[in-house]
Design a protein around this motif. Sequence first.
Motif, PDB file in Angstrom:
ATOM      1  N   GLU A  64      45.331  -2.407 -40.391  1.00  0.00           N
ATOM      2  CA  GLU A  64      44.163  -3.098 -39.870  1.00  0.00           C
ATOM      3  C   GLU A  64      44.198  -3.230 -38.349  1.00  0.00           C
ATOM      4  OE1 GLU A  64      45.944  -4.165 -42.485  1.00  0.00           O
ATOM      5  OE2 GLU A  64      44.521  -4.376 -44.133  1.00  0.00           O
ATOM      6  N   TYR A  65      45.396  -3.285 -37.781  1.00  0.00           N
ATOM      7  CA  TYR A  65      45.524  -3.450 -36.337  1.00  0.00           C
ATOM      8  C   TYR A  65      45.019  -2.227 -35.560  1.00  0.00           C
ATOM      9  CZ  TYR A  65      49.804  -0.678 -36.791  1.00  0.00           C
ATOM     10  OH  TYR A  65      50.699   0.319 -37.058  1.00  0.00           O
ATOM     11  N   ILE A  66      44.890  -1.078 -36.223  1.00  0.00           N
ATOM     12  CA  ILE A  66      44.326   0.113 -35.580  1.00  0.00           C
ATOM     13  C   ILE A  66      43.149   0.676 -36.391  1.00  0.00           C
ATOM     14  CG2 ILE A  66      46.395   0.792 -34.293  1.00  0.00           C
ATOM     15  CD1 ILE A  66      46.962   2.828 -36.552  1.00  0.00           C
ATOM     16  N   GLU A  67      42.543  -0.182 -37.187  1.00  0.00           N
ATOM     17  CA  GLU A  67      41.453   0.259 -38.060  1.00  0.00           C
ATOM     18  C   GLU A  67      40.309   0.900 -37.276  1.00  0.00           C
ATOM     19  OE1 GLU A  67      38.456  -1.420 -41.531  1.00  0.00           O
ATOM     20  OE2 GLU A  67      39.848  -2.786 -40.565  1.00  0.00           O
ATOM     21  N   GLU A  68      39.954   0.310 -36.156  1.00  0.00           N
ATOM     22  CA  GLU A  68      38.840   0.849 -35.375  1.00  0.00           C
ATOM     23  C   GLU A  68      39.112   2.292 -34.938  1.00  0.00           C
ATOM     24  OE1 GLU A  68      36.495  -0.108 -31.216  1.00  0.00           O
ATOM     25  OE2 GLU A  68      37.440  -1.767 -32.298  1.00  0.00           O
ATOM     26  N   GLU A  69      40.308   2.563 -34.490  1.00  0.00           N
ATOM     27  CA  GLU A  69      40.672   3.914 -34.060  1.00  0.00           C
ATOM     28  C   GLU A  69      40.689   4.883 -35.242  1.00  0.00           C
ATOM     29  OE1 GLU A  69      42.323   1.168 -33.223  1.00  0.00           O
ATOM     30  OE2 GLU A  69      42.321   1.102 -31.033  1.00  0.00           O
ATOM     31  N   ILE A  70      41.198   4.428 -36.377  1.00  0.00           N
ATOM     32  CA  ILE A  70      41.242   5.280 -37.572  1.00  0.00           C
ATOM     33  C   ILE A  70      39.833   5.628 -38.029  1.00  0.00           C
ATOM     34  CG2 ILE A  70      41.838   5.316 -40.031  1.00  0.00           C
ATOM     35  CD1 ILE A  70      44.358   3.693 -39.255  1.00  0.00           C
ATOM     36  N   MET A  71      38.965   4.630 -38.080  1.00  0.00           N
ATOM     37  CA  MET A  71      37.603   4.880 -38.533  1.00  0.00           C
ATOM     38  C   MET A  71      36.846   5.768 -37.545  1.00  0.00           C
ATOM     39  SD  MET A  71      37.851   3.577 -41.415  1.00  0.00           S
ATOM     40  CE  MET A  71      36.194   3.878 -41.988  1.00  0.00           C
ATOM     41  N   MET A  72      37.102   5.602 -36.240  1.00  0.00           N
ATOM     42  CA  MET A  72      36.473   6.457 -35.244  1.00  0.00           C
ATOM     43  C   MET A  72      36.942   7.911 -35.419  1.00  0.00           C
ATOM     44  SD  MET A  72      36.291   6.125 -31.044  1.00  0.00           S
ATOM     45  CE  MET A  72      37.121   4.591 -31.192  1.00  0.00           C
ATOM     46  N   ALA A  73      38.227   8.091 -35.675  1.00  0.00           N
ATOM     47  CA  ALA A  73      38.759   9.438 -35.905  1.00  0.00           C
ATOM     48  C   ALA A  73      38.158  10.040 -37.172  1.00  0.00           C
ATOM     49  CB  ALA A  73      40.284   9.387 -36.010  1.00  0.00           C
ATOM     50  N   PHE A  74      38.013   9.228 -38.215  1.00  0.00           N
ATOM     51  CA  PHE A  74      37.404   9.706 -39.457  1.00  0.00           C
ATOM     52  C   PHE A  74      35.967  10.167 -39.199  1.00  0.00           C
ATOM     53  CE2 PHE A  74      34.700   8.935 -43.111  1.00  0.00           C
ATOM     54  CZ  PHE A  74      35.293   9.747 -44.046  1.00  0.00           C
ATOM     55  N   ARG A  75      35.187   9.335 -38.528  1.00  0.00           N
ATOM     56  CA  ARG A  75      33.786   9.691 -38.247  1.00  0.00           C
ATOM     57  C   ARG A  75      33.694  10.957 -37.400  1.00  0.00           C
ATOM     58  NH1 ARG A  75      33.178   4.056 -38.330  1.00  0.00           N
ATOM     59  NH2 ARG A  75      33.696   3.794 -36.150  1.00  0.00           N
ATOM     60  N   ASN A  76      34.533  11.041 -36.361  1.00  0.00           N
ATOM     61  CA  ASN A  76      34.503  12.224 -35.497  1.00  0.00           C
ATOM     62  C   ASN A  76      34.896  13.478 -36.264  1.00  0.00           C
ATOM     63  OD1 ASN A  76      33.649  10.796 -33.242  1.00  0.00           O
ATOM     64  ND2 ASN A  76      35.717  10.424 -32.512  1.00  0.00           N
ATOM     65  N   GLY A  77      35.896  13.369 -37.124  1.00  0.00           N
ATOM     66  CA  GLY A  77      36.303  14.509 -37.936  1.00  0.00           C
ATOM     67  C   GLY A  77      35.207  14.938 -38.892  1.00  0.00           C
TER      68      GLY A  77
END
Length: 71
Positions: free
Chosen positions: A43-56
Motif C-alpha cells: 500500500e505504501y507504493i500503491e500509487e506508483e504500482i497502479m500508475m505503472a499498471f495503467r501505463n502498461g
Amino acid sequence: MELQELSAALKKTATIIDVFLEKSETKSGFECAKEYVKENKLEYIEEEIMMAFRNGFHTGVKQERSGKFKE
C-alpha cells in the motif's frame, strides 16, 4: 549457487503470474492489481504500482492498434 537462487526467484515469479492470470478470468486487470497490492502489503507504493499498471495497459492497447503484434 547464483543459478539456484535465480531459478528459485523465477519459479516464485512464475507462480505469482499464474495466480494473477487465473484471477484475470473473473476480475478486471485493475481489480487484480489492487488485490496484488493488498495481498503483498504494498500500500505504501500503491500509487506508483497502479500508475505503472495503467501505463502498461495503455501501451499494450496502442501497440495492438498499431499492428505491432501482427505476424
